[in-house]
Design a protein around this motif. Structure first.
Motif, PDB file in Angstrom:
ATOM      1  N   ILE A 199       9.526   9.760  23.634  1.00  0.00           N
ATOM      2  CA  ILE A 199      10.142  11.036  23.275  1.00  0.00           C
ATOM      3  C   ILE A 199      11.002  10.856  22.036  1.00  0.00           C
ATOM      4  O   ILE A 199      11.735   9.886  21.893  1.00  0.00           O
ATOM      5  CB  ILE A 199      11.005  11.549  24.441  1.00  0.00           C
ATOM      6  CG1 ILE A 199      10.128  11.791  25.662  1.00  0.00           C
ATOM      7  CG2 ILE A 199      11.760  12.812  24.051  1.00  0.00           C
ATOM      8  CD1 ILE A 199      10.882  12.117  26.916  1.00  0.00           C
TER       9      ILE A 199
ATOM     10  N   ALA B  87      10.283  15.740  16.390  1.00  0.00           N
ATOM     11  CA  ALA B  87       9.034  15.895  15.642  1.00  0.00           C
ATOM     12  C   ALA B  87       9.261  15.495  14.189  1.00  0.00           C
ATOM     13  O   ALA B  87      10.365  15.559  13.663  1.00  0.00           O
ATOM     14  CB  ALA B  87       8.560  17.342  15.718  1.00  0.00           C
TER      15      ALA B  87
ATOM     16  N   ALA C 156       2.042   7.785  20.140  1.00  0.00           N
ATOM     17  CA  ALA C 156       3.428   7.750  20.631  1.00  0.00           C
ATOM     18  C   ALA C 156       3.497   7.312  22.092  1.00  0.00           C
ATOM     19  O   ALA C 156       4.555   6.902  22.564  1.00  0.00           O
ATOM     20  CB  ALA C 156       4.107   9.107  20.443  1.00  0.00           C
ATOM     21  N   ARG C 157       2.403   7.391  22.817  1.00  0.00           N
ATOM     22  CA  ARG C 157       2.298   6.936  24.204  1.00  0.00           C
ATOM     23  C   ARG C 157       3.427   7.428  25.083  1.00  0.00           C
ATOM     24  O   ARG C 157       4.112   6.649  25.763  1.00  0.00           O
ATOM     25  CB  ARG C 157       2.232   5.417  24.250  1.00  0.00           C
ATOM     26  CG  ARG C 157       1.003   4.857  23.621  1.00  0.00           C
ATOM     27  CD  ARG C 157       0.909   3.358  23.830  1.00  0.00           C
ATOM     28  NE  ARG C 157       0.056   2.806  22.816  1.00  0.00           N
ATOM     29  CZ  ARG C 157       0.448   1.949  21.893  1.00  0.00           C
ATOM     30  NH1 ARG C 157       1.676   1.516  21.861  1.00  0.00           N
ATOM     31  NH2 ARG C 157      -0.378   1.508  20.997  1.00  0.00           N
TER      32      ARG C 157
ATOM     33  N   GLN D  20      -1.728  17.450  13.916  1.00  0.00           N
ATOM     34  CA  GLN D  20      -1.369  16.218  13.246  1.00  0.00           C
ATOM     35  C   GLN D  20       0.125  15.912  13.355  1.00  0.00           C
ATOM     36  O   GLN D  20       0.571  14.894  12.872  1.00  0.00           O
ATOM     37  CB  GLN D  20      -1.756  16.299  11.771  1.00  0.00           C
ATOM     38  CG  GLN D  20      -3.244  16.377  11.562  1.00  0.00           C
ATOM     39  CD  GLN D  20      -3.606  16.606  10.111  1.00  0.00           C
ATOM     40  OE1 GLN D  20      -2.757  16.886   9.284  1.00  0.00           O
ATOM     41  NE2 GLN D  20      -4.875  16.494   9.805  1.00  0.00           N
ATOM     42  N   ALA D  21       0.881  16.783  13.989  1.00  0.00           N
ATOM     43  CA  ALA D  21       2.316  16.565  14.098  1.00  0.00           C
ATOM     44  C   ALA D  21       2.574  15.252  14.808  1.00  0.00           C
ATOM     45  O   ALA D  21       1.824  14.839  15.685  1.00  0.00           O
ATOM     46  CB  ALA D  21       2.967  17.717  14.863  1.00  0.00           C
ATOM     47  N   GLY D  22       3.653  14.604  14.403  1.00  0.00           N
ATOM     48  CA  GLY D  22       3.978  13.319  14.985  1.00  0.00           C
ATOM     49  C   GLY D  22       5.321  13.335  15.673  1.00  0.00           C
ATOM     50  O   GLY D  22       5.995  14.357  15.750  1.00  0.00           O
ATOM     51  N   VAL D  23       5.673  12.164  16.184  1.00  0.00           N
ATOM     52  CA  VAL D  23       6.935  11.978  16.884  1.00  0.00           C
ATOM     53  C   VAL D  23       7.679  10.838  16.207  1.00  0.00           C
ATOM     54  O   VAL D  23       7.110   9.777  15.958  1.00  0.00           O
ATOM     55  CB  VAL D  23       6.688  11.626  18.374  1.00  0.00           C
ATOM     56  CG1 VAL D  23       7.993  11.381  19.094  1.00  0.00           C
ATOM     57  CG2 VAL D  23       5.895  12.728  19.054  1.00  0.00           C
TER      58      VAL D  23
ATOM     59  N   PRO E  21       1.681   9.451  15.155  1.00  0.00           N
ATOM     60  CA  PRO E  21       0.913  10.595  15.651  1.00  0.00           C
ATOM     61  C   PRO E  21       1.092  10.711  17.163  1.00  0.00           C
ATOM     62  O   PRO E  21       1.310   9.705  17.850  1.00  0.00           O
ATOM     63  CB  PRO E  21      -0.534  10.226  15.305  1.00  0.00           C
ATOM     64  CG  PRO E  21      -0.434   9.199  14.231  1.00  0.00           C
ATOM     65  CD  PRO E  21       0.855   8.468  14.475  1.00  0.00           C
ATOM     66  N   GLN E  22       0.997  11.911  17.681  1.00  0.00           N
ATOM     67  CA  GLN E  22       1.194  12.170  19.103  1.00  0.00           C
ATOM     68  C   GLN E  22       0.413  11.195  19.984  1.00  0.00           C
ATOM     69  O   GLN E  22       0.947  10.660  20.942  1.00  0.00           O
ATOM     70  CB  GLN E  22       0.766  13.598  19.449  1.00  0.00           C
ATOM     71  CG  GLN E  22       1.676  14.669  18.919  1.00  0.00           C
ATOM     72  CD  GLN E  22       2.872  14.899  19.814  1.00  0.00           C
ATOM     73  OE1 GLN E  22       2.842  14.608  20.987  1.00  0.00           O
ATOM     74  NE2 GLN E  22       3.927  15.437  19.248  1.00  0.00           N
ATOM     75  N   GLU E  23      -0.859  10.961  19.633  1.00  0.00           N
ATOM     76  CA  GLU E  23      -1.694  10.112  20.476  1.00  0.00           C
ATOM     77  C   GLU E  23      -1.250   8.645  20.471  1.00  0.00           C
ATOM     78  O   GLU E  23      -1.533   7.910  21.399  1.00  0.00           O
ATOM     79  CB  GLU E  23      -3.175  10.223  20.106  1.00  0.00           C
ATOM     80  CG  GLU E  23      -3.505   9.816  18.685  1.00  0.00           C
ATOM     81  CD  GLU E  23      -3.336  10.946  17.659  1.00  0.00           C
ATOM     82  OE1 GLU E  23      -3.657  10.694  16.488  1.00  0.00           O
ATOM     83  OE2 GLU E  23      -2.881  12.030  18.020  1.00  0.00           O
TER      84      GLU E  23
ATOM     85  N   CYS F  97       7.312   7.527  12.074  1.00  0.00           N
ATOM     86  CA  CYS F  97       6.650   8.727  12.571  1.00  0.00           C
ATOM     87  C   CYS F  97       5.265   8.324  13.055  1.00  0.00           C
ATOM     88  O   CYS F  97       4.446   7.834  12.287  1.00  0.00           O
ATOM     89  CB  CYS F  97       6.550   9.766  11.457  1.00  0.00           C
ATOM     90  SG  CYS F  97       5.919  11.343  12.032  1.00  0.00           S
TER      91      CYS F  97
END
Length: 107
Positions: free
Chosen positions: A103, A106, A99-100, A21-24, A95-97, A93
């Motif tokens: 960069i 976290a 963030a496309r 569940q970590a995000g960017v 979610p990884q999915e 913030c």
């Protein structure tokens, strides 16, 4: 021994779930209509016919085309204040999915 294995397995599941569940943290652009208003350090369109000295009160758009349509709909009194589209940004913030491939740190 069985309790220790169960506790260890639970800890691993919690860790793997939080990692998934970590995000960017990324900068997401938005647009406002900036104006030149006498007596204001900064001035923005709040609606088609009103303005504000606060960025928080400005009408904001996530889509540049919608911002252009709004700017074209301003009343003549607001158009007299030299409107121009201004790109702003805020960090969110994602979610990884979502963030496309962008960069960022976290979160």
């Amino acid at each position: 021994m069985r309790r220790m294995q169960t506790a260890l397995l639970s800890a691993l599941l919690v860790f793997s779930a939080s990692a998934a569940q970590a995000g960017v943290k990324v900068r997401v652009p938005y647009w406002v209509v900036g104006l030149e208003c006498q007596g204001y350090d900064q001035c923005f369109a709040a609606s088609n016919g009103t303005y504000t000295g606060s960025l928080n009160g400005a009408r904001r758009f996530d889509d540049l085309n919608a911002a252009n349509r709004f700017m074209n709909s301003l009343t003549s009194s607001i158009r007299a204040k030299s409107p121009q589209l201004l790109e702003q940004g805020e960090f969110v913030c994602l979610p990884q999915e979502q963030a496309r491939g962008r960069i960022g740190p976290a979160c």
